[in-house]
Design an enzyme around this catalytic site. Structure first.
Site, PDB file in Angstrom:
ATOM      1  N   LEU A 395       0.740  -1.248   0.035  1.00 49.25           N
ATOM      2  CA  LEU A 395      -0.092   0.056  -0.069  1.00 49.25           C
ATOM      3  C   LEU A 395       0.763   1.203  -0.022  1.00 49.25           C
ATOM      4  CD1 LEU A 395      -1.890  -2.191   1.092  1.00 49.25           C
ATOM      5  CD2 LEU A 395      -3.254  -0.510   2.119  1.00 49.25           C
ATOM      6  N   ASP A 396       2.144   1.211   0.471  1.00 46.01           N
ATOM      7  CA  ASP A 396       3.241   2.552   0.436  1.00 46.01           C
ATOM      8  C   ASP A 396       3.275   2.921  -0.839  1.00 46.01           C
ATOM      9  OD1 ASP A 396       4.072   4.304   2.087  1.00 46.01           O
ATOM     10  OD2 ASP A 396       5.588   3.200   3.006  1.00 46.01           O
ATOM     11  N   ASP A 397       3.969   1.809  -1.510  1.00 43.25           N
ATOM     12  CA  ASP A 397       4.486   1.988  -2.773  1.00 43.25           C
ATOM     13  C   ASP A 397       3.199   2.573  -3.786  1.00 43.25           C
ATOM     14  OD1 ASP A 397       7.293   1.437  -3.714  1.00 43.25           O
ATOM     15  OD2 ASP A 397       6.558   0.289  -1.983  1.00 43.25           O
ATOM     16  N   VAL A 400       2.099   6.145  -3.025  1.00 43.83           N
ATOM     17  CA  VAL A 400       3.182   7.122  -3.528  1.00 43.83           C
ATOM     18  C   VAL A 400       3.118   7.375  -4.859  1.00 43.83           C
ATOM     19  CG1 VAL A 400       5.732   7.799  -3.475  1.00 43.83           C
ATOM     20  CG2 VAL A 400       4.580   6.854  -1.263  1.00 43.83           C
ATOM     21  N   ARG A 468       0.105   7.945   3.964  1.00 36.73           N
ATOM     22  CA  ARG A 468       0.165   7.973   2.533  1.00 36.73           C
ATOM     23  C   ARG A 468      -1.230   7.471   1.921  1.00 36.73           C
ATOM     24  NH1 ARG A 468       4.940   8.467   4.064  1.00 36.73           N
ATOM     25  NH2 ARG A 468       5.784   6.398   4.295  1.00 36.73           N
TER      26      ARG A 468
END
Length: 647
Positions: A395-397, A400, A468
Site C-alpha cells: 500500500l505504501d508504494d 506514493v 500515505r
C-alpha cells in the site's frame, strides 16, 4: 522622520534586498544542481534505483549460504570479507546500524562468515570480536534465526531452535497459528524454513569450520536457549516441547505430504529471476530448501533462485556486499515527486513522463497474490517495491506512485490512479489504519511464539502507511472515499504519541512518522490549527539542532520514548521541512534555519551525504540504508520551499 533616519532605512532595505537576492540565487543554484545530479542517474528506460544497504547480517548470510551448499566463490568472498572487516566497531563487534550498540546475533554471523572465508581466530580483529561475543553471553544467546543457522551447521543441537515442522503448512485456518495469520515476509521466510527444520540437513561446510570458541557453556549442555519473559511465552514453550515429543507419532505419508505442500507453496511464489518475495532472507531459505530437496544445479528453478540472490550483490571494486532487496519502484516514485516539485506541478518534463510511464507499466492487476486470501472480491491495482513481486504489492508504494501521477494532472494516468485508490481503500483494516501488505494482520499473541523473538511477525496498520493512504484517497476522490479517510484520520489521532509525534515503522523514526502524517493531513484538507497538529509541529520545532537541521538515531526504537539528540542529517531535515511547510509554518524561523542547513551541507556534485541508516527493516532487529534518501528528499523539500515563497 529625519533625513538621516530615512537614509538608514533605505540602506537597511537595500541590504535586505541584496541578502534576499543572494539567498534566492543560492536556493535556485542548489535546486538546479541537485536536479542535474538526479537526472544524470536516470536509467534509459526512465526509472531510478539506488543502493539499498543493510547491516552486516545479510552479507554474512550470503557467505554462510555458500558454505552450506558447498558453492564457494573465493574472489567474491574475499571482497565481502573486506566489507565485513571495514564495518567492525572499534570495540570488536558489529552493530545493526551506523553508531549503534553491539549486536550479538549480527556479530556471531559475521565472525562465523569471516572464519569460513579464512580469517584465523588468533587474528587481532577476530580476538576482539570473540571477546565481545563472550562478554555478552556467547553464541547461545543469539536470536532464533541465528540459532537455526548454527543448527544447520551442527554448531548447536536442534532443540536450540523452535519446533516448526512442515506440518504447520496444513494446519486449519481456525487454528491459533496459521501461515496466513502472519505477515508476508514471515510467510516467505518461514515456509522454506519448515522444510529445513523438518529435514534437519547438515551444511556441506567443505572447510570443516566450527565456532565452539564462541560458547561459554558447550552448546550440547546449554539449557537456556529460550528466554521466558511472559506467561504466554511460557505456554507456547510448553506446546513447543509437547510438539517435539509428538513428532514421532506423525505418519510418514503425512510428513512427506506436508513437505510437498511447503515446496508447492514457495515454488508458486518464486517470482522468476527476482526471487520469492523479492527479499534476501526468503530467497536464501528457498535456495537451501531446493538443494536439500535434491534439485540439481542444472535445474531451472534452482538456477533462477541462485540468480535472484546473486543479483543483489553490490560490487564496489575492492569490496562487496549483498543488498536485502532492490527498491526501484520506491526510488522512482520519490524521485518523481522531487522533480515534479521542481516544476511546481506546472510542467511534466520528458524525464518525469518517462519515469511515470515506466511505473504505469508495472501496475498490477489480476495476478495472484496472498492479499486476495482476505479480500478475494477486490480488484488489483497495486505496485510492489521491487522490479517484480506480484504476489506482494504494498500500500505504501501504491499510494506514493499514484500520488505522483496525480500531481501531473495528466489524463493518461487517471485509470491507474483510480485502480490504485480502489485497491488501497479496499485494504483498510477494521481499526481505520492501513498495513503494508495485508488487512487486519493483528494477531498480536503470535509475537509470543518461540520463533518470533524478533517481534516482527505481523504486519499491523501503521501511522506512516496510513498517512500515505489518506493522501492518495484524498486526491483520487475525497467524496467517494470520505468514510475511509475519516476512519484513517481517527486512527492517526489514537496513534499519536504523548509528545505529539507519530511512530515511523518504515523510516527512522518519529521524524519519519510525523512527516508521513502531516503531509497527508495537508492533502486531506485538515485545518493545521487543530490541537493535535499544533502538538506535532511543536514537537518538531523543539527537536531542531543548533545547526538548523534535524537528526534521529535508530536508538529511538529502543525505550524509553523520549527525544535523544543526534547529529543532523539531510534526509531527516528534509522530512521536517516538508512537515512544517505542510502545516503552513513557512514563516517560522525554524524553516529558514532548515533551508540554510541544507544549502550549507550540499556537496559540490549537487548531492548530500549521510552515513546514517535511514529505516528499520524490523525495528531492533534489522536496519536499512536507502542511499537515495539523501539525494532526492532534500531536493523535494527545497523545491517545495521555493514554490511557497513564489506564491
Amino acid at each position: 522622520m529625519t533625513l538621516d533616519n530615512q537614509n538608514e532605512s533605505l540602506l537597511s532595505q537595500s541590504a535586505n534586498n541584496i541578502r534576499n537576492k543572494d539567498f534566492t540565487l543560492s536556493l535556485n543554484k542548489a535546486i538546479n544542481s541537485a536536479k542535474k545530479n538526479l537526472l544524470s542517474k536516470q536509467s534509459n528506460d526512465g526509472h531510478w534505483v539506488y543502493e539499498l544497504e543493510a547491516d552486516c547480517t545479510i552479507p554474512a548470510e550470503y557467505i554462510l549460504m555458500n558454505h552450506f551448499t558447498g558453492e564457494i566463490d573465493n574472489d567474491k568472498e574475499e571482497k565481502i570479507a573486506e566489507y565485513l572487516r571495514s564495518q567492525q566497531n572499534e570495540e570488536g563487534g558489529w552493530s545493526l546500524y551506523t553508531g549503534g550498540n553491539f549486536d550479538l546475533s549480527c556479530s556471531v554471523k559475521v565472525y562465523f562468515a569471516l572464519k569460513l572465508i579464512g580469517d584465523e581466530p588468533h587474528e587481532e580483529h577476530m580476538i576482539r570480536a570473540k571477546t565481545m561475543i563472550l562478554n555478552h553471553g556467547g553464541a547461545a544467546m543469539c536470536n532464533v534465526f541465528t540459532r537455526i543457522t548454527m543448527a544447520l551447521f551442527g554448531q548447536v543441537p536442534w532443540r536450540a531452535t523452535p519446533f516448526i515442522p512442515a506440518e504447520v503448512i496444513i494446519l486449519p485456518k481456525w487454528f491459533p497459528f496459521h501461515i496466513n495469520k502472519v505477515s508476508y515476509w514471515s510467510r516467505t521466510v518461514m515456509v522454506p524454513l519448515f522444510v529445513l527444520c523438518t529435514m534437519k540437513p547438515k551444511a556441506s561446510n567443505p572447510r570443516g569450520i566450527d565456532i565452539r570458541e564462541l560458547f561459554i557453556t558447550p552448546p550440547e549442555d546449554e539449557l537456556n536457549y529460550f528466554k521466558v519473559t511472559t506467561p504466554l511465552k511460557r505456554a507456547f514453550l510448553v506446546l513447543d516441547r509437547f510438539g517435539r515429543l509428538a513428532e514421532k507419532l506423525v505418519p510418514k505419508f503425512i510428513r512427506q505430504y506436508s513437505i510437498r505442500k511447503c515446496e508447492q507453496w514457495f515454488l508458486a511464489r518464486m517470482n522468476e529471476k527476482h526471487g520469492i518475495g523479492g527479499i534476501f532472507p526468503a530467497m536464501v531459505n528457498v535456495y537451501e530448501s531446493l538443494v536439500v530437496l535434491g534439485y540439481p544445479k542444472s535445474d531451472p528453478k534452482r538456477k533462477l533462485a541462485r540468480q535472484a540472490i546473486d543479483s543483489l550483490l553490490k560490487d564496489n571494486g575492492t569490496s562487496m556486499y549483498c543488498q536485502p532487496c532492490m527498491s526501484p519502484i520506491w526510488d522512482t516514485a520519490l524521485v518523481s515527486h522531487a522533480l515534479i516539485e521542481t516544476e511546481n506541478e506546472k510542467n511534466t518534463t520528458t524525464e518525469i513522463k518517462n519515469a511515470l510511464d515506466w511505473l504505469k507499466e508495472r501496475q498490477l492487476s489480476n495476478e495472484p497474490g496472498d492479499w486476495r486470501i482476505q479480500k478475494p472480491e477486490l480488484a488489483g491495482g497495486g505496485w510492489a517495491f521491487q522490479y517484480s513481486n506480484y504476489y506482494y504489492p504494498d500500500l505504501d508504494d501504491t499510494s506514493v506512485v499514484a500520488w505522483a501521477m496525480h500531481r501531473t494532472k495528466k489524463s493518461i494516468y487517471s485509470k491507474s490512479i483510480d485502480r490504485a485508490a480502489n485497491w488501497v481503500a479496499g485494504m483498510q483494516s477494521r481499526n481505520g489504519g492501513f498495513g503494508s501488505f495485508d488487512i487486519d494482520n493483528t494477531h498480536y499473541y503470535l509475537n509470543e511464539i518461540p520463533f518470533a523473538d524478533h517481534g516482527a511477525l505481523l504486519d499491523p496498520p501503521t501511522a506512516d502507511v496510513t498517512g500515505r493512504a489518506i493522501a492518495l484517497l484524498s486526491l483520487a476522490d475525497v467524496e467517494m472515499y470520505e468514510k475511509q479517510i475519516n476512519g484513517a484520520i481517527e486512527y492517526l489521532k489514537t496513534e499519536q504519541e504523548e509528545n505529539g509525534s507519530w511512530f515511523g515503522r518504515w523510516g527512522t523514526n518519529y521524524i519519519y512518522g510525523t512527516w508521513s502524517v502531516l503531509t497527508a493531513l495537508e492533502i486531506a484538507g485538515q485545518d493545521p490549527q487543530q490541537d493535535y497538529i499544533r502538538k506535532a509541529v511543536k514537537y518538531l520545532i523543539s527537536t531542531q539542532n543548533d545547526d538548523g537541521g534535524w537528526g534521529e538515531s535508530n536508538d529511538s526504537y529502543y525505550p524509553p520514548k523520549i527525544h535523544r539528540p543526534f547529529k543532523s542529517t539531510a534526509f531527516q531535515t528534509a522530512w521536517v521541512l516538508l512537515s512544517l511547510l505542510a502545516s503552513r509554518e513557512e514563516k517560522n524561523p525554524s524553516v529558514k534555519k532548515a533551508v540554510n542547513y541544507l544549502l550549507s551541507t550540499q556537496l559540490s556534485n549537487g548531492q548530500w551525504y549521510d552515513n546514517s541508516f535511514t529505516a528499520p527493516g524490523f525495528p531492533r532487529v534489522f536496519y536499512l540504508k536507502y542511499h537515495g534518501y539523501s539525494k532526492y528528499f532534500p531536493l523535494w523539500a527545497l523545491a517545495r520551499y521555493r514554490n511557497i515563497l513564489e506564491k
